[in-house]
Design an enzyme around this catalytic site. Structure first.
Site, PDB file in Angstrom:
ATOM      1  N   THR A 106      46.030  73.638  99.737  1.00  0.00           N
ATOM      2  CA  THR A 106      45.123  72.616  99.206  1.00  0.00           C
ATOM      3  C   THR A 106      44.428  71.935 100.373  1.00  0.00           C
ATOM      4  OG1 THR A 106      46.466  72.263  97.237  1.00  0.00           O
ATOM      5  CG2 THR A 106      45.014  70.456  97.882  1.00  0.00           C
ATOM      6  N   ILE A 114      48.812  72.373 103.567  1.00  0.00           N
ATOM      7  CA  ILE A 114      47.643  71.491 103.623  1.00  0.00           C
ATOM      8  C   ILE A 114      46.607  72.133 104.542  1.00  0.00           C
ATOM      9  CG2 ILE A 114      46.781  69.261 104.429  1.00  0.00           C
ATOM     10  CD1 ILE A 114      48.309  69.054 101.791  1.00  0.00           C
ATOM     11  N   LYS A 115      45.408  72.343 104.000  1.00  0.00           N
ATOM     12  CA  LYS A 115      44.341  72.973 104.779  1.00  0.00           C
ATOM     13  C   LYS A 115      43.531  71.920 105.518  1.00  0.00           C
ATOM     14  CE  LYS A 115      41.962  76.638 103.166  1.00  0.00           C
ATOM     15  NZ  LYS A 115      41.180  77.409 102.176  1.00  0.00           N
ATOM     16  N   LEU A 116      43.351  72.165 106.799  1.00  0.00           N
ATOM     17  CA  LEU A 116      42.576  71.269 107.662  1.00  0.00           C
ATOM     18  C   LEU A 116      41.576  72.105 108.453  1.00  0.00           C
ATOM     19  CD1 LEU A 116      45.688  69.426 109.124  1.00  0.00           C
ATOM     20  CD2 LEU A 116      44.067  68.378 107.543  1.00  0.00           C
TER      21      LEU A 116
END
Length: 337
Positions: free
Chosen positions: A105, A141-143
């Site tokens: 996400t 967690i996508k960054l």
């Protein structure tokens, strides 16, 4: 009859063959499209969620997110932000019902140069997943792989036990910095690198093994394996199945439902092209990058600079479109709600 198992083996799909040496991930927000491909993991991004949120099948999730935003109250902007975060998590939680592994996400791309804001937003998403009964072990967690994003990833991993997927990764400098940060997973892009070369050079088509995106991921994979980095390499952004086959053996590959469908119909023989053993023989030397060296090395790669900034702009634009859509539905008087 005795010949039938051999025949059946010969007819095995390219997708099933790929799964023998690579973890297959579905790249979509449309979780109804996932079932038949049986991926291990799934990835989403703001563009994919925007597309899915406009499909009739997912309007209940949108309504639930809107109700959540209103319930929390605050300014109009705060309500919409909370609704967006909730929507991302609702999609992620539904996807997790269909896969055994993890879902990715994405944090709002507009925060890509604000380390503290990325950390705070990531923690908020994990909190929302917890409220939905989902453990943080099942979420990546996508960054964006800016310097600030990579440092946010390092902090989230080390201080909060939150697993990160570093995305929009186009340069070797980005890959080295992510390895040194000790993040869980990186998503080096393939197709968008090809797009850039087609648009900016005289060569308009490439054999899969000569594809500049394939060569980039191969180099990154070999570097990680040669120097013992635990970070998972997940090739992403594919334009055709040739690119996917050329990266068979990569740790993970995240693939759109359309290309998963093509691989399912394809019965040609697949062989692993990447391996940790072969990587040991690569001539790559170990590199250390502090912030200054990272910025210089990344800046030397015109393609990577342009595609990173372009990718951030595109995801940010789709985040704005999603907010606009939710704002209209939350606050328009015509809606009657």
């Amino acid at each position: 009859m005795s010949g039938s198992p051999v025949k059946r083996q010969r007819m095995e799909s390219a997708l099933d063959q790929l799964k023998q040496f690579t973890t297959v991930v579905a790249d979509t927000g449309d979780f109804n499209a996932i079932d038949e491909y049986k991926p291990q993991d799934a990835t989403t991004n703001p563009s994919l969620i925007l597309a899915a949120a406009q499909m009739p099948a997912y309007q209940e999730l949108v309504e639930e997110a809107l109700a959540y935003g209103k319930r929390l109250g605050g300014s109009q902007e705060e309500q919409v932000t909370n609704a967006v975060d909730k929507l991302f998590v609702l999609f992620g939680a539904e996807i997790l019902k269909k896969i055994p592994g993890r879902v990715s996400t994405e944090v709002d791309a507009r925060l890509s140069f604000d380390r503290d804001a990325m950390v705070a937003r990531a923690r908020r998403l994990i909190e929302l997943y917890k409220e939905a009964g989902v453990s943080k072990d099942r979420v990546l967690i996508k960054l964006a792989s800016t310097w600030e994003g990579i440092q946010a990833g390092k902090e989230l991993e080390e201080q909060h036990g939150i697993h990160c997927n570093m995305t929009l990764l186009f340069s070797f400098a980005q890959a080295v910095a992510c390895a040194e940060a000790g993040v869980t997973l990186i998503s080096p892009f393939v197709g968008r690198i090809l797009d850039w070369h087609v648009a900016n050079t005289d060569q308009k088509s490439y054999e899969p093994l000569e594809d500049p995106g394939v060569k980039s991921v191969t180099k990154i994979y070999n570097y990680y394996k040669k120097f013992g980095y635990k970070t998972i390499v997940m090739g992403a952004s594919f334009r055709n199945t040739g690119e996917i086959k050329a990266l068979a053996g990569c740790d993970f590959l995240t693939i759109s439902p359309q290309l998963l469908g093509e691989l399912l119909k394809d019965t040609s023989k697949l062989v692993p092209m990447l391996s940790a053993k072969a990587a040991q023989a690569s001539p790559l030397e170990k590199v250390h990058l502090d912030e200054k060296a990272f910025r210089w090395l990344h800046n030397e790669d015109r393609m990577a600079v342009e595609k990173l900034s372009d990718g951030i702009r595109k995801f940010a634009a789709d985040a704005v479109k999603l907010e606009r859509m939710l704002t209209e539905r939350m606050f328009s008087t015509e809606n009657g709600k």
